[in-house]
Design a protein around this motif. Structure first.
Motif, PDB file in Angstrom:
ATOM      1  N   GLY A   1       0.417  -1.080  -0.060  1.00  0.00           N
ATOM      2  CA  GLY A   1       0.253   0.146   0.143  1.00  0.00           C
ATOM      3  C   GLY A   1       0.705   0.984   0.184  1.00  0.00           C
ATOM      4  O   GLY A   1       0.274   1.983   0.063  1.00  0.00           O
ATOM      5  N   VAL A   2       2.235   1.254   0.345  1.00  0.00           N
ATOM      6  CA  VAL A   2       2.878   2.575   0.117  1.00  0.00           C
ATOM      7  C   VAL A   2       2.997   3.090  -1.153  1.00  0.00           C
ATOM      8  O   VAL A   2       3.686   2.148  -2.473  1.00  0.00           O
ATOM      9  CB  VAL A   2       4.630   2.239   0.396  1.00  0.00           C
ATOM     10  CG1 VAL A   2       5.547   3.233   0.387  1.00  0.00           C
ATOM     11  CG2 VAL A   2       4.310   2.512   2.383  1.00  0.00           C
ATOM     12  N   ASP A   3       3.081   4.313  -1.723  1.00  0.00           N
ATOM     13  CA  ASP A   3       2.640   4.376  -3.045  1.00  0.00           C
ATOM     14  C   ASP A   3       4.696   4.817  -2.797  1.00  0.00           C
ATOM     15  O   ASP A   3       4.645   5.907  -2.085  1.00  0.00           O
ATOM     16  CB  ASP A   3       1.862   5.570  -3.546  1.00  0.00           C
ATOM     17  CG  ASP A   3       1.842   6.023  -4.772  1.00  0.00           C
ATOM     18  OD1 ASP A   3       2.554   5.651  -5.315  1.00  0.00           O
ATOM     19  OD2 ASP A   3       0.999   6.760  -4.523  1.00  0.00           O
ATOM     20  N   LYS A   4       5.277   5.070  -4.264  1.00  0.00           N
ATOM     21  CA  LYS A   4       6.579   5.395  -4.168  1.00  0.00           C
ATOM     22  C   LYS A   4       6.405   6.544  -5.544  1.00  0.00           C
ATOM     23  O   LYS A   4       5.765   6.118  -6.207  1.00  0.00           O
ATOM     24  CB  LYS A   4       7.897   4.118  -3.785  1.00  0.00           C
ATOM     25  CG  LYS A   4       7.597   3.360  -3.072  1.00  0.00           C
ATOM     26  CD  LYS A   4       9.135   2.969  -3.025  1.00  0.00           C
ATOM     27  CE  LYS A   4       7.927   1.454  -3.293  1.00  0.00           C
ATOM     28  NZ  LYS A   4       9.664   0.409  -3.526  1.00  0.00           N
ATOM     29  N   LEU A   5       7.191   7.371  -5.492  1.00  0.00           N
ATOM     30  CA  LEU A   5       7.397   8.760  -6.309  1.00  0.00           C
ATOM     31  C   LEU A   5       8.688   8.158  -7.045  1.00  0.00           C
ATOM     32  O   LEU A   5       9.410   8.460  -6.455  1.00  0.00           O
ATOM     33  CB  LEU A   5       6.748   9.844  -6.332  1.00  0.00           C
ATOM     34  CG  LEU A   5       5.474   9.947  -5.596  1.00  0.00           C
ATOM     35  CD1 LEU A   5       5.694  11.735  -4.835  1.00  0.00           C
ATOM     36  CD2 LEU A   5       4.544   9.530  -6.074  1.00  0.00           C
ATOM     37  N   SER A   6       8.831   9.144  -8.119  1.00  0.00           N
ATOM     38  CA  SER A   6       9.886   8.735  -8.704  1.00  0.00           C
ATOM     39  C   SER A   6      10.815  10.092  -8.374  1.00  0.00           C
ATOM     40  O   SER A   6      10.273  11.070  -7.876  1.00  0.00           O
ATOM     41  CB  SER A   6      10.012   8.839 -10.276  1.00  0.00           C
ATOM     42  OG  SER A   6       9.738   8.057 -10.809  1.00  0.00           O
ATOM     43  N   LEU A   7      12.439   9.602  -8.830  1.00  0.00           N
ATOM     44  CA  LEU A   7      12.676  11.597  -7.909  1.00  0.00           C
ATOM     45  C   LEU A   7      12.855  12.306  -8.831  1.00  0.00           C
ATOM     46  O   LEU A   7      12.585  12.091  -9.800  1.00  0.00           O
ATOM     47  CB  LEU A   7      14.607  10.400  -8.137  1.00  0.00           C
ATOM     48  CG  LEU A   7      14.804   9.769  -7.267  1.00  0.00           C
ATOM     49  CD1 LEU A   7      16.393   9.677  -7.562  1.00  0.00           C
ATOM     50  CD2 LEU A   7      14.877  10.160  -5.323  1.00  0.00           C
ATOM     51  N   ARG A   8      12.915  13.715  -8.418  1.00  0.00           N
ATOM     52  CA  ARG A   8      12.932  14.658  -9.058  1.00  0.00           C
ATOM     53  C   ARG A   8      14.030  15.083  -9.264  1.00  0.00           C
ATOM     54  O   ARG A   8      14.117  15.933  -8.140  1.00  0.00           O
ATOM     55  CB  ARG A   8      11.666  16.068  -9.166  1.00  0.00           C
ATOM     56  CG  ARG A   8      10.081  15.347  -8.554  1.00  0.00           C
ATOM     57  CD  ARG A   8       9.183  16.469  -8.173  1.00  0.00           C
ATOM     58  NE  ARG A   8      10.221  16.700  -6.834  1.00  0.00           N
ATOM     59  CZ  ARG A   8       8.841  17.932  -6.128  1.00  0.00           C
ATOM     60  NH1 ARG A   8       7.494  18.160  -6.513  1.00  0.00           N
ATOM     61  NH2 ARG A   8       9.523  18.327  -5.009  1.00  0.00           N
ATOM     62  N   GLU A   9      14.529  15.592 -10.527  1.00  0.00           N
ATOM     63  CA  GLU A   9      16.091  16.010 -10.584  1.00  0.00           C
ATOM     64  C   GLU A   9      15.524  16.637 -12.014  1.00  0.00           C
ATOM     65  O   GLU A   9      15.351  15.775 -12.791  1.00  0.00           O
ATOM     66  CB  GLU A   9      16.805  14.515 -10.939  1.00  0.00           C
ATOM     67  CG  GLU A   9      17.538  13.611  -9.275  1.00  0.00           C
ATOM     68  CD  GLU A   9      18.148  13.007  -9.650  1.00  0.00           C
ATOM     69  OE1 GLU A   9      18.782  12.391  -8.383  1.00  0.00           O
ATOM     70  OE2 GLU A   9      18.725  12.672 -10.562  1.00  0.00           O
ATOM     71  N   GLY A  10      17.069  16.855 -12.071  1.00  0.00           N
ATOM     72  CA  GLY A  10      17.246  18.298 -13.339  1.00  0.00           C
ATOM     73  C   GLY A  10      16.017  19.083 -13.296  1.00  0.00           C
ATOM     74  O   GLY A  10      15.023  19.752 -12.100  1.00  0.00           O
ATOM     75  N   GLY A  11      15.986  20.438 -14.846  1.00  0.00           N
ATOM     76  CA  GLY A  11      15.076  21.489 -14.420  1.00  0.00           C
ATOM     77  C   GLY A  11      15.440  22.276 -12.984  1.00  0.00           C
ATOM     78  O   GLY A  11      16.543  22.539 -12.094  1.00  0.00           O
TER      79      GLY A  11
END
Length: 316
Positions: free
Chosen positions: A113-123
């Protein structure tokens, strides 16, 4: 019905991994949690049975933490270790690989049930310069996700469920207490979500910049996205060219606020906002300034909301 195996520690280690006395038994057990937010959720599920020990105390950061030999030795005496995961807490990867056969390691980023998000890199978002990147890559080569999963209270509810399951499996004699505590925590987390949504209603849409990109779970849950991050190595102060680039970023996004963190030098943010219209604030994603215990998680999330509201709603 059996409790966890008894824990016998030398006096020098007794403060690090305390003996946990079951409420209705003379038996002892050892439950350890890695960082304050995880420890808080575990403490909430264990309330009335015992108290977990905490590894990263005070203002320590899992990004830069180095275990002491005494801590590593004490960890080997644990029955259950709850931690966020290898990609965040690289310092625990090797010690946990050598735990005894009867010990259990619970990596809560992988809880159902844990929802994992992608890393935000760049910009506008820069890589976390304070992380040990080589160690992180070795630990989880294919798992490039944001590990600050606890900052979404819905993820915290999923972690509570995994904590209850692990404790009940190891200590079925107290299954009813664990279940009741988990139910209470999940209801409180629902209430926390409603409170934070109401608190932030008036400041949504105002741009802000964070010290490092740790908050996207909180941002997404409460629809209050950051405009970027200013991550620099805490060990190496930025030079004049770097400061100028960061000031340009603050101006480019029209940031109302730039947030420091308790673990890192707040004076850096003051330098970065000099000559801009931005104000300085502080966000604490790990509860560095908070007292350990079952209330810490609720204070942590509430304080994030309060800090955002106070800074974003103030007059420039």
């Amino acid at each position: 019905m059996p409790l966890l195996r008894p824990l016998f520690l030398a006096a020098a280690l007794s403060l690090l991994v305390p003996t946990v006395q079951a409420r209705d038994s003379g038996s002892a057990s050892a439950v350890v949690a890695s960082i304050k937010p995880i420890h808080s959720l575990v403490a909430g599920v264990m309330e009335g049975v015992g108290e977990p020990a905490l590894i990263v105390e005070g203002a320590g950061s899992p990004h830069t933490y180095r275990m002491k030999p005494s801590e590593a030795e004490a960890l080997q005496s644990a029955d259950i270790v709850f931690w966020a995961g290898a990609y965040l807490e690289t310092f625990l990867v090797k010690p946990l690989a050598t735990l005894g056969a009867q010990a259990k390691s619970v990596e809560l980023v992988d809880a159902p049930g844990v929802d994992k998000l992608s890393l935000r890199e760049g910009g506008p978002f820069e890589a976390d310069a304070h992380e040990d990147e080589s160690a992180s890559e070795a630990a989880h080569e294919d798992e490039q996700f944001d590990t600050h999963v606890w900052l979404d209270p819905v993820n915290a509810k999923a972690m509570v469920g995994a904590i209850e399951t692990a404790l009940t499996s190891a200590d079925p004699a107290h299954a009813e207490i664990y279940a009741a505590n988990a139910d209470k925590l999940e209801a409180r987390l629902d209430g926390l979500i409603a409170e934070v949504e109401a608190d932030l209603a008036g400041v949504r849409g105002r741009p802000f910049i964070v010290f490092h990109d740790a908050y996207q779970y909180f941002e997404r849950r409460f629809a209050i996205p950051a405009a970027g991050s200013i991550t620099v190595s805490p060990e190496t102060p930025p030079g004049a060219r770097r400061v100028a680039a960061l000031q340009a970023k603050v101006k480019a996004v029209g940031a109302t606020c730039v947030f420091a963190e308790p673990q890192f030098e707040p004076a850096l943010v003051d330098v970065i906002i000099e000559g801009t219209d931005a104000k300085a604030g502080v966000l604490d994603p790990e509860g560095a300034a908070l007292k350990d215990g079952p209330e810490l998680y609720f204070e942590l999330i509430g304080n994030l909301a309060a800090s955002l509201k106070d800074c974003l709603s103030s007059e420039n």
